[in-house]
Design a protein around this motif. Sequence first.
Motif, PDB file in Angstrom:
ATOM      1  N   ALA A  32      -5.431  10.246  -2.196  1.00 45.47           N
ATOM      2  CA  ALA A  32      -6.606   9.244  -0.959  1.00 45.47           C
ATOM      3  C   ALA A  32      -7.160   8.398  -1.553  1.00 45.47           C
ATOM      4  CB  ALA A  32      -7.667  10.792  -0.358  1.00 45.47           C
ATOM      5  N   LEU A  33      -7.651   8.076  -2.823  1.00 47.66           N
ATOM      6  CA  LEU A  33      -8.909   7.433  -3.338  1.00 47.66           C
ATOM      7  C   LEU A  33      -7.787   6.431  -3.601  1.00 47.66           C
ATOM      8  CD1 LEU A  33     -10.572   8.718  -5.877  1.00 47.66           C
ATOM      9  CD2 LEU A  33     -11.385   8.204  -4.016  1.00 47.66           C
ATOM     10  N   ASN A  34      -6.494   6.584  -4.684  1.00 44.93           N
ATOM     11  CA  ASN A  34      -5.457   5.273  -4.177  1.00 44.93           C
ATOM     12  C   ASN A  34      -5.118   4.514  -2.950  1.00 44.93           C
ATOM     13  OD1 ASN A  34      -2.889   4.115  -5.983  1.00 44.93           O
ATOM     14  ND2 ASN A  34      -2.016   5.131  -4.023  1.00 44.93           N
ATOM     15  N   ILE A  35      -5.306   5.061  -1.598  1.00 43.67           N
ATOM     16  CA  ILE A  35      -5.050   4.783  -0.762  1.00 43.67           C
ATOM     17  C   ILE A  35      -5.657   3.707  -0.268  1.00 43.67           C
ATOM     18  CG2 ILE A  35      -4.032   4.914   1.822  1.00 43.67           C
ATOM     19  CD1 ILE A  35      -2.409   6.733   1.274  1.00 43.67           C
ATOM     20  N   GLY A  64       2.289  28.186 -14.804  1.00 46.08           N
ATOM     21  CA  GLY A  64       2.509  30.052 -14.643  1.00 46.08           C
ATOM     22  C   GLY A  64       0.872  29.560 -13.731  1.00 46.08           C
ATOM     23  N   LEU A  65       0.590  28.011 -13.684  1.00 44.46           N
ATOM     24  CA  LEU A  65      -1.104  28.261 -13.315  1.00 44.46           C
ATOM     25  C   LEU A  65      -1.076  27.801 -11.657  1.00 44.46           C
ATOM     26  CD1 LEU A  65      -2.271  25.814 -15.508  1.00 44.46           C
ATOM     27  CD2 LEU A  65      -2.691  28.486 -15.369  1.00 44.46           C
ATOM     28  N   ALA A  66      -1.953  27.734 -11.149  1.00 44.20           N
ATOM     29  CA  ALA A  66      -2.070  27.382  -9.712  1.00 44.20           C
ATOM     30  C   ALA A  66      -1.622  25.553  -9.833  1.00 44.20           C
ATOM     31  CB  ALA A  66      -3.204  27.515  -9.084  1.00 44.20           C
ATOM     32  N   PRO A  67      -1.305  25.300  -8.947  1.00 46.13           N
ATOM     33  CA  PRO A  67      -1.199  23.764  -8.051  1.00 46.13           C
ATOM     34  C   PRO A  67      -2.411  22.796  -8.125  1.00 46.13           C
ATOM     35  CG  PRO A  67       0.597  24.647  -7.795  1.00 46.13           C
ATOM     36  CD  PRO A  67       0.028  25.832  -8.165  1.00 46.13           C
ATOM     37  N   SER A  68      -3.546  22.179  -8.905  1.00 50.05           N
ATOM     38  CA  SER A  68      -4.161  21.798  -8.235  1.00 50.05           C
ATOM     39  C   SER A  68      -4.116  20.847  -7.007  1.00 50.05           C
ATOM     40  CB  SER A  68      -4.998  20.760  -9.764  1.00 50.05           C
ATOM     41  OG  SER A  68      -5.070  21.635 -10.536  1.00 50.05           O
ATOM     42  N   ARG A  69      -4.119  20.909  -5.807  1.00 49.32           N
ATOM     43  CA  ARG A  69      -3.159  20.528  -5.043  1.00 49.32           C
ATOM     44  C   ARG A  69      -4.537  19.558  -4.414  1.00 49.32           C
ATOM     45  NH1 ARG A  69      -1.118  25.117  -3.800  1.00 49.32           N
ATOM     46  NH2 ARG A  69       1.459  24.720  -3.934  1.00 49.32           N
ATOM     47  N   ARG A  70      -5.913  19.823  -4.075  1.00 46.62           N
ATOM     48  CA  ARG A  70      -6.825  19.799  -3.982  1.00 46.62           C
ATOM     49  C   ARG A  70      -7.171  18.011  -4.487  1.00 46.62           C
ATOM     50  NH1 ARG A  70     -11.966  24.105  -2.808  1.00 46.62           N
ATOM     51  NH2 ARG A  70     -10.765  25.080  -0.636  1.00 46.62           N
ATOM     52  N   ALA A  71      -7.182  18.570  -5.930  1.00 41.16           N
ATOM     53  CA  ALA A  71      -7.442  17.101  -7.010  1.00 41.16           C
ATOM     54  C   ALA A  71      -6.119  16.054  -6.931  1.00 41.16           C
ATOM     55  CB  ALA A  71      -7.377  17.936  -8.290  1.00 41.16           C
ATOM     56  N   TYR A  72      -5.370  16.438  -6.738  1.00 37.91           N
ATOM     57  CA  TYR A  72      -3.888  15.860  -6.544  1.00 37.91           C
ATOM     58  C   TYR A  72      -3.941  14.510  -4.936  1.00 37.91           C
ATOM     59  CZ  TYR A  72       0.575  14.907  -4.199  1.00 37.91           C
ATOM     60  OH  TYR A  72       1.787  14.202  -3.974  1.00 37.91           O
ATOM     61  N   VAL A 108      -5.158  -3.262 -10.279  1.00 38.06           N
ATOM     62  CA  VAL A 108      -4.681  -2.169 -11.660  1.00 38.06           C
ATOM     63  C   VAL A 108      -5.417  -1.325 -12.258  1.00 38.06           C
ATOM     64  CG1 VAL A 108      -3.162  -3.281 -13.726  1.00 38.06           C
ATOM     65  CG2 VAL A 108      -2.679  -4.451 -11.456  1.00 38.06           C
ATOM     66  N   ALA A 109      -6.993  -1.971 -12.100  1.00 37.70           N
ATOM     67  CA  ALA A 109      -7.744  -0.771 -13.330  1.00 37.70           C
ATOM     68  C   ALA A 109      -7.501   0.506 -11.872  1.00 37.70           C
ATOM     69  CB  ALA A 109      -9.031  -1.836 -13.363  1.00 37.70           C
ATOM     70  N   LEU A 110      -7.591   0.444 -10.942  1.00 35.36           N
ATOM     71  CA  LEU A 110      -8.166   1.986 -10.480  1.00 35.36           C
ATOM     72  C   LEU A 110      -6.758   2.067  -9.853  1.00 35.36           C
ATOM     73  CD1 LEU A 110      -9.547   3.105  -8.470  1.00 35.36           C
ATOM     74  CD2 LEU A 110      -8.290   1.876  -6.599  1.00 35.36           C
ATOM     75  N   PHE A 111      -5.782   1.791 -10.075  1.00 34.87           N
ATOM     76  CA  PHE A 111      -3.967   2.306 -10.653  1.00 34.87           C
ATOM     77  C   PHE A 111      -3.972   3.195 -11.218  1.00 34.87           C
ATOM     78  CE2 PHE A 111       0.489   2.494 -11.162  1.00 34.87           C
ATOM     79  CZ  PHE A 111       1.174   3.310 -10.803  1.00 34.87           C
ATOM     80  N   SER A 112      -4.377   2.729 -12.612  1.00 35.89           N
ATOM     81  CA  SER A 112      -4.347   3.041 -13.740  1.00 35.89           C
ATOM     82  C   SER A 112      -4.783   4.046 -14.095  1.00 35.89           C
ATOM     83  CB  SER A 112      -4.090   1.603 -14.561  1.00 35.89           C
ATOM     84  OG  SER A 112      -3.392   0.731 -14.621  1.00 35.89           O
ATOM     85  N   LEU A 113      -6.194   4.491 -14.098  1.00 30.20           N
ATOM     86  CA  LEU A 113      -7.292   5.033 -14.057  1.00 30.20           C
ATOM     87  C   LEU A 113      -6.213   6.688 -12.915  1.00 30.20           C
ATOM     88  CD1 LEU A 113      -9.755   6.709 -15.042  1.00 30.20           C
ATOM     89  CD2 LEU A 113     -10.498   5.910 -12.674  1.00 30.20           C
ATOM     90  N   LEU A 114      -6.411   6.242 -12.098  1.00 30.79           N
ATOM     91  CA  LEU A 114      -5.532   7.550 -11.385  1.00 30.79           C
ATOM     92  C   LEU A 114      -4.334   8.222 -12.399  1.00 30.79           C
ATOM     93  CD1 LEU A 114      -6.517   6.220  -8.082  1.00 30.79           C
ATOM     94  CD2 LEU A 114      -7.854   7.356  -9.335  1.00 30.79           C
ATOM     95  N   VAL A 115      -3.388   7.211 -12.656  1.00 30.81           N
ATOM     96  CA  VAL A 115      -2.231   7.634 -13.102  1.00 30.81           C
ATOM     97  C   VAL A 115      -2.607   8.173 -14.313  1.00 30.81           C
ATOM     98  CG1 VAL A 115      -0.723   7.069 -11.821  1.00 30.81           C
ATOM     99  CG2 VAL A 115      -1.557   5.232 -13.583  1.00 30.81           C
ATOM    100  N   PHE A 116      -3.561   7.342 -14.561  1.00 29.00           N
ATOM    101  CA  PHE A 116      -3.707   8.500 -16.355  1.00 29.00           C
ATOM    102  C   PHE A 116      -4.049   9.650 -16.268  1.00 29.00           C
ATOM    103  CE2 PHE A 116      -7.523   9.497 -18.361  1.00 29.00           C
ATOM    104  CZ  PHE A 116      -7.109   9.146 -20.096  1.00 29.00           C
ATOM    105  N   ILE A 160       0.921  -1.355   0.457  1.00 27.91           N
ATOM    106  CA  ILE A 160      -0.291   0.065  -0.203  1.00 27.91           C
ATOM    107  C   ILE A 160       0.465   1.267  -0.068  1.00 27.91           C
ATOM    108  CG2 ILE A 160      -1.620   1.270   1.324  1.00 27.91           C
ATOM    109  CD1 ILE A 160      -2.646  -1.397   2.574  1.00 27.91           C
ATOM    110  N   ALA A 161       1.707   1.083   1.147  1.00 23.88           N
ATOM    111  CA  ALA A 161       2.887   1.932   0.453  1.00 23.88           C
ATOM    112  C   ALA A 161       3.162   2.521  -0.458  1.00 23.88           C
ATOM    113  CB  ALA A 161       3.954   1.609   2.110  1.00 23.88           C
ATOM    114  N   ALA A 162       3.840   1.630  -1.088  1.00 25.06           N
ATOM    115  CA  ALA A 162       4.495   1.743  -2.515  1.00 25.06           C
ATOM    116  C   ALA A 162       3.814   2.129  -3.660  1.00 25.06           C
ATOM    117  CB  ALA A 162       4.769   0.330  -2.490  1.00 25.06           C
ATOM    118  N   ASN A 163       2.312   1.388  -3.227  1.00 27.69           N
ATOM    119  CA  ASN A 163       1.163   1.952  -4.391  1.00 27.69           C
ATOM    120  C   ASN A 163       1.344   3.930  -3.784  1.00 27.69           C
ATOM    121  OD1 ASN A 163       0.129  -0.093  -6.811  1.00 27.69           O
ATOM    122  ND2 ASN A 163       0.852  -0.928  -4.267  1.00 27.69           N
ATOM    123  N   ALA A 164       0.850   4.215  -2.780  1.00 30.23           N
ATOM    124  CA  ALA A 164       0.877   5.479  -2.322  1.00 30.23           C
ATOM    125  C   ALA A 164       1.805   6.119  -3.055  1.00 30.23           C
ATOM    126  CB  ALA A 164       0.548   5.501  -1.012  1.00 30.23           C
TER     127      ALA A 164
END
Length: 389
Positions: free
Chosen positions: A92-95, A79-87, A112-120, A57-61
């Motif tokens: 959190a969804l990944n963990i 020059g954009l404000a970082p999307s910290r909330r989305a990040y 695998v599907a969850l991880f792939s979707l999130l990093v996509f 879990i820690a490695a994937n996070a």
Amino acid sequence: MTTLMCGAMSIVMFSVYRSFRREVHGLGHWAAGLMLLVCASMLFAVREAWPSAAFLIAANAALVAGIGLSMLGTEKFYGLAPSRRAYLLILALNICGNSWLLLAHPDFSARVALFSLLVFLFYARQAQLVWRYGERHFSNFFFGALMLLQAVVVLARGVSAVLHGGASVNLAVAGTPAGIYLVVANFMALQLTVGFMTMATRRLQQILERRSTHDPLTQVLNRRGFGDAYARETDNPRRHRLPLTLLSIDLDYFKLINDRHGHAVGDQVLAHVASVIKGALRESDCVARFGGEEFVVLMPDMPVQSALGVAERIRALLHEPNHAGLPSCTVSIGVACQASVVEGLEALLSRADAALYLAKERGRDRIELDAGALTADRTKCAAGIGTAR
């Protein structure tokens, strides 16, 4: 080897970040993201020795967090404000998702599907940033193409996990799809970093070039930049048919402003004068600060009478009250027109300066014309030069 290279690139990026954090944004986020990828690799390695769900879990996070930081870094780069909330939401969804699908309801394919979707989402966002905000330059095309390719590969792995089961995408099991993904993932981990560094280098090159050609106080051209602008204008194939006029502008009694109000206020006055001059010019004209309180304006395709109108507008604008509460100031202006195509910049500057000195001698806050300017202008007009307006 990929882990070691990511660690080395993280150090390189952090070093560049320390040196140019104000000029090129996002490098710190990318350096931290690469270090998290190194941490993720180490956690996966530890899991092989001491199997534990916590390590997985820690490695994937760490892996998702590192990829997400690269997205935040790319947003800052543009020059954009970082999307910290989305990040944080994706992290959190990944963990939570990994914990549930590993401990409560084990399902490798779903993980695998969850991880792939999130990093996509992280990769696709960066590809979209390059498409929307990127400069039309090879460095941006290169980085954007790599990011788009990575997004497609990651999404394809997730779709394969859903359609064909976990065995087809299990990196610990020998197989063609898993092997292809593993090769691409390791290759892209380095190439994406190189791509971002290419964009950062391009941005830094532009900044350094601007520093070498622009005055840092007023943000107008300096002598070198003005010389380059003049050279480009004289290299113009149409140059021999068009009049070229020069304004030499000097603030009156600027030393008194410095003495009474201090050099900081004097600097603000110079910046204000530069902005007023720029506001009175056309897009094709250029202004430079030649040191101290002297400015020079280059106006291609500008007959003398029209140049006198621009000079009078500059003088009148400086008489108007400014909104910054700065002390009022006036300028003396000398005007000179290029006598012939063979006349060089130094000769033209010398004649404009002579007209400027004449304006100073005659009381300041006035405009004087070089003695040969009208003659040169009439000669060119008689020859059909610059008559099409």
